[in-house]
Design an enzyme around this catalytic site. Sequence first.
Site, mmCIF file in Angstrom:
data_model
loop_
_atom_site.group_PDB
_atom_site.id
_atom_site.type_symbol
_atom_site.label_atom_id
_atom_site.label_comp_id
_atom_site.label_asym_id
_atom_site.label_seq_id
_atom_site.Cartn_x
_atom_site.Cartn_y
_atom_site.Cartn_z
ATOM 1 N N ASP A 30 7.053 -15.300 -4.552
ATOM 2 C CA ASP A 30 8.091 -14.830 -3.625
ATOM 3 C C ASP A 30 8.976 -16.010 -3.239
ATOM 4 O O ASP A 30 8.592 -16.851 -2.420
ATOM 5 C CB ASP A 30 7.440 -14.210 -2.386
ATOM 6 C CG ASP A 30 8.450 -13.597 -1.428
ATOM 7 O OD1 ASP A 30 9.647 -13.928 -1.532
ATOM 8 O OD2 ASP A 30 8.035 -12.796 -0.568
ATOM 9 N N SER A 66 9.016 -0.723 5.441
ATOM 10 C CA SER A 66 7.852 -1.418 4.869
ATOM 11 C C SER A 66 6.550 -0.649 5.018
ATOM 12 O O SER A 66 5.541 -1.024 4.399
ATOM 13 C CB SER A 66 7.709 -2.794 5.518
ATOM 14 O OG SER A 66 8.795 -3.626 5.161
#
Length: 689
Positions: A351, A327
Amino acid sequence: MTELRNVEADLSRFRTRVLVAGLMVLFAFALVAARLVYLQVYRHADLLDQAESNRTAIVPIVPNRGLILDRNGVVLATNYSAYTLEITPSKVGDLAQTIAALEKVVDIQPRDKRRFKRLREESRNFESLPIRTRLSDEEVARFAAQRFRFPGVDIKARLFRNYPLGELGSHVVGYMGRINQAEKERIEDGDDAGNYRGTDYIGKLGVEQSFEQQLHGITGVEQVETSASGRAVRKLATNPASPGNTVMLSLDIGLQKLVEEMFGGRRGALVALDPRTGEVLAFVSKPTFDPNLFVDGIDTESWQALNESIDKPLLNRALRGTYPPGSTYKPFMAMAALQTGKRSASFIVNDNASWTFGGHTFRSHGDIALGAVDMYRAIVKSSNVYFYSLASELGVDAMHDFMAPLGFGQITGIDINGEVRGVLPSQEWKRNAYKRPEQKKWYPGETISLGIGQGYNTFTMLQLAQATAVLANNGIKHKPRLVIATKDTVTGALHPLPIDPPVDLGYKPANVDIIRKALVGVTQEGTSTRVFAGAGYLSGGKTGTAQAVTIGQKDKYNGAKLEEHQRDHAVYMAFAPADKPEIALAVIVENAGWGAGVAAPIARRVFDYVLMGQYPSEEDMAAVQKGLAAAPIGTPRSVAGMAARLAAGGTLAAPAAPAAAAKPARAKATAQAVSKPKPAVSRLDANPD
């Protein structure tokens, strides 16, 4: 009847004989005279040189090797003089018998014999080779009294390299080793053959290797008169050697020591840069090794322990270890979206904890939905779905073209040898990397996992640190450098090394501000909030988790149920202070789990060291080593006080247990970390990064 001699005829014959004899004598003298003229007139210079060479000998004077210092003047590499017992095999009749007799005079261990045997195999027969190094004064005196018994054996005084801080910073400093046959041939074929007469050792790794020319110095010569037996009688002339220059590093060895201790017995790497200049402040690879082992030839047992260790201590993970960035890649993806105009900062993505492409579902965060996220929240909360969709919109080649100038998958050009490129995938890269036609084709589904720093992406911590420094420095890229200056040992003159001009990547200031504010948000309300609680400065950062093995899409990641070598790597990138960054870093702890819990605490202590002058308390250091730390605990110690102890040759804390004692299962993890990447569908199901 009496014969009467013809006197006149006899006289005539006699005169003829005398004349012939005289002519022959004159001819002989003429030949001698001609030879003398030839030798003394035409061959005078040549014969004078030969006579001088028979009467005298030219002995090389090996220069003192230059020192290596850190940015504060702490000595990292120096020299000391010691006596060695050396044998010239061509001058010894029975070598085995000679060594056996020497053992009764001087202590010679089996390891000394093995090293001598190896040196014989690598050297010419007429070279003097050490059978024992670092003799005591008593041993020197004992041998000198019996020198007459050992033709071809002698005592010599040699300079040896010494690394007073041992394993500390060994991958950066490097080590010295005996010149091998390949290196001899390279030297003889080059322009420095004369300068290496009498030199037996050369830099093999790190700064010792990369700055060999500056450190070596200029070899001198001494002309001595010799006896018929070849022994020196008196000195005729001397051209002294010029010592090597002192090499000054940008490294802060106190910071280096802190980071290495915080890793404890774990494997990993950390690179810390000054984003304003590209200077390397810390360059850590764990585990390390003791370079002193190589100084006079490493023994077989020590070499096997290092070379066959499951933790590969000789591998410079900061320079040569390649890992998926996880990430930590997301801020750069967001920057690509802004610069290419694919997305604005306010663009919303829903999301729902999964994203479907081509009938395949990519999961996220243990099936925990984040709901509507814009770019800021996507970075702070580390939304995988946001970056899955962004990767699909950008495409692999657009990502490649944006990331390459940042340094991902590129040689940074740092000033030590051995850097690897890693992999920044593109369609062209895949066509060149694989052989079978079906492997050469790029499939759209392979693009998706790239957006969250997985898939084919594999980079070094040096590359990730450089890219982080670019964001911290408003899109201005500096080449990383470890050596900032050389110092003339004779005159004391300091010579700063030339700096490559910085490269402006042309980022819009508004776009840089958006990303940097989001990275600050990570430390204030995101995944590393607990770690930076109470910090006396604002910092920006991003946690990450890099896969060590691929987990099926239908399976959930559970580190407790996996072997140690199968667990994810903990990654963190960061810079501080947030408004005017003075330091940017990237850190990875192999198979340690989440970046927020393991890697980020190391970064926090680095920032406290640089910005606050604070060194962790002993209890805090123990917590960091065990991966149980968040914000610092206990009363921090003074950096100045700890640095004074280090400069005086002391240690800052008890060293961690050798990583080589870890479980054999780690071998697989190391191989996976540095191997050629394989195509994999990303899995991030329980990753809070």
